[in-house]
Design a protein around this motif. Structure first.
Motif, short mmCIF file in Angstrom:
data_model
loop_
_atom_site.label_atom_id
_atom_site.label_comp_id
_atom_site.label_asym_id
_atom_site.label_seq_id
_atom_site.Cartn_x
_atom_site.Cartn_y
_atom_site.Cartn_z
N LEU A 42 0.80 -1.23 0.00
CA LEU A 42 0.00 0.00 0.00
C LEU A 42 0.83 1.28 0.00
O LEU A 42 1.96 1.29 0.50
N GLU A 43 0.23 2.34 -0.52
CA GLU A 43 0.84 3.65 -0.47
C GLU A 43 1.04 4.06 1.00
O GLU A 43 0.23 3.73 1.87
N ASP A 44 2.11 4.80 1.24
CA ASP A 44 2.48 5.17 2.61
C ASP A 44 1.37 5.90 3.37
O ASP A 44 1.17 5.64 4.55
N HIS A 45 0.66 6.80 2.71
CA HIS A 45 -0.35 7.58 3.43
C HIS A 45 -1.49 6.69 3.93
O HIS A 45 -2.06 6.95 5.00
N ILE A 46 -1.79 5.61 3.23
CA ILE A 46 -2.84 4.69 3.68
C ILE A 46 -2.33 3.90 4.89
O ILE A 46 -3.04 3.74 5.88
N VAL A 47 -1.09 3.45 4.82
CA VAL A 47 -0.48 2.74 5.94
C VAL A 47 -0.46 3.63 7.18
O VAL A 47 -0.84 3.19 8.28
N GLN A 48 -0.04 4.87 7.02
CA GLN A 48 0.03 5.80 8.15
C GLN A 48 -1.35 6.07 8.74
O GLN A 48 -1.49 6.21 9.96
N LEU A 49 -2.36 6.12 7.90
CA LEU A 49 -3.72 6.39 8.36
C LEU A 49 -4.26 5.25 9.23
O LEU A 49 -4.87 5.49 10.27
N TRP A 50 -4.01 4.01 8.81
CA TRP A 50 -4.62 2.86 9.47
C TRP A 50 -3.75 2.20 10.55
O TRP A 50 -4.26 1.45 11.38
N THR A 51 -2.46 2.44 10.53
CA THR A 51 -1.56 1.75 11.47
C THR A 51 -1.94 1.93 12.94
O THR A 51 -1.95 0.94 13.69
N PRO A 52 -2.29 3.12 13.41
CA PRO A 52 -2.65 3.24 14.83
C PRO A 52 -3.84 2.36 15.21
O PRO A 52 -3.84 1.74 16.29
N ARG A 53 -4.84 2.27 14.38
CA ARG A 53 -6.01 1.43 14.66
C ARG A 53 -5.62 -0.05 14.70
O ARG A 53 -6.04 -0.79 15.60
N ILE A 54 -4.82 -0.47 13.75
CA ILE A 54 -4.40 -1.88 13.71
C ILE A 54 -3.51 -2.21 14.90
O ILE A 54 -3.67 -3.26 15.53
N GLU A 55 -2.60 -1.31 15.24
CA GLU A 55 -1.74 -1.55 16.41
C GLU A 55 -2.57 -1.66 17.69
O GLU A 55 -2.28 -2.50 18.54
#
Length: 137
Positions: free
Chosen positions: A64-77
């Motif tokens: 995935l594009e970085d901005h999508i990863v950055q958007l969702w990472t806190p929720r997944i963590e």
């Protein structure tokens, strides 16, 4: 790096049953985490099937594009932390009796629920898992 739509389609072509979105799989992971926290009531096959949503997220994160990863990472963590708290690390010994475990980087396969209830609890206890049994009260 690919867009969310492109990743969903790519993973579908690799064998997923649909072109899922990140939101679909985060919601599926959240539902599984909540079920495990309460006491997962389904059987071993459904549990292993449900765990695959976390695999999808792992695979997608590499594409995935970085901005999508950055958007969702806190929720997944946050969900990952809740899953760790609701499960016991046994290096996959119990679950491995029923399912061929993927590589060690997929840590969620090496844990089993703390609350062992229903069909899943019965199966995992038969494979040596130790946890609480609310059905035994």
């Amino acid at each position: 790096m690919a867009t969310e739509t492109e990743v969903g389609e790519l993973l579908r072509r690799r064998g997923r049953r649909a072109a899922f979105t990140v939101a679909d799989m985060v919601n599926a992971w959240a539902a599984l985490v909540s079920a495990v926290e309460r006491g997962y009531g389904d059987d071993i096959d459904e549990f292993t099937n449900d765990l695959s949503c976390r695999n999808w997220l792992h695979e997608a994160w590499l594409l995935l594009e970085d901005h999508i990863v950055q958007l969702w990472t806190p929720r997944i963590e946050a969900l990952d932390n809740r899953y760790r708290a609701a499960t016991i690390d046994d290096d996959g010994l119990a679950l491995g009796e029923f399912y061929r475990l993927p590589g060690p980087d997929l840590w969620w396969w090496r844990r089993h629920p703390r609350i062992l209830t229903g069909d899943l609890g019965h199966a995992l206890r038969s494979a040596g898992a130790i946890g609480t049994d609310p059905d035994a009260v």
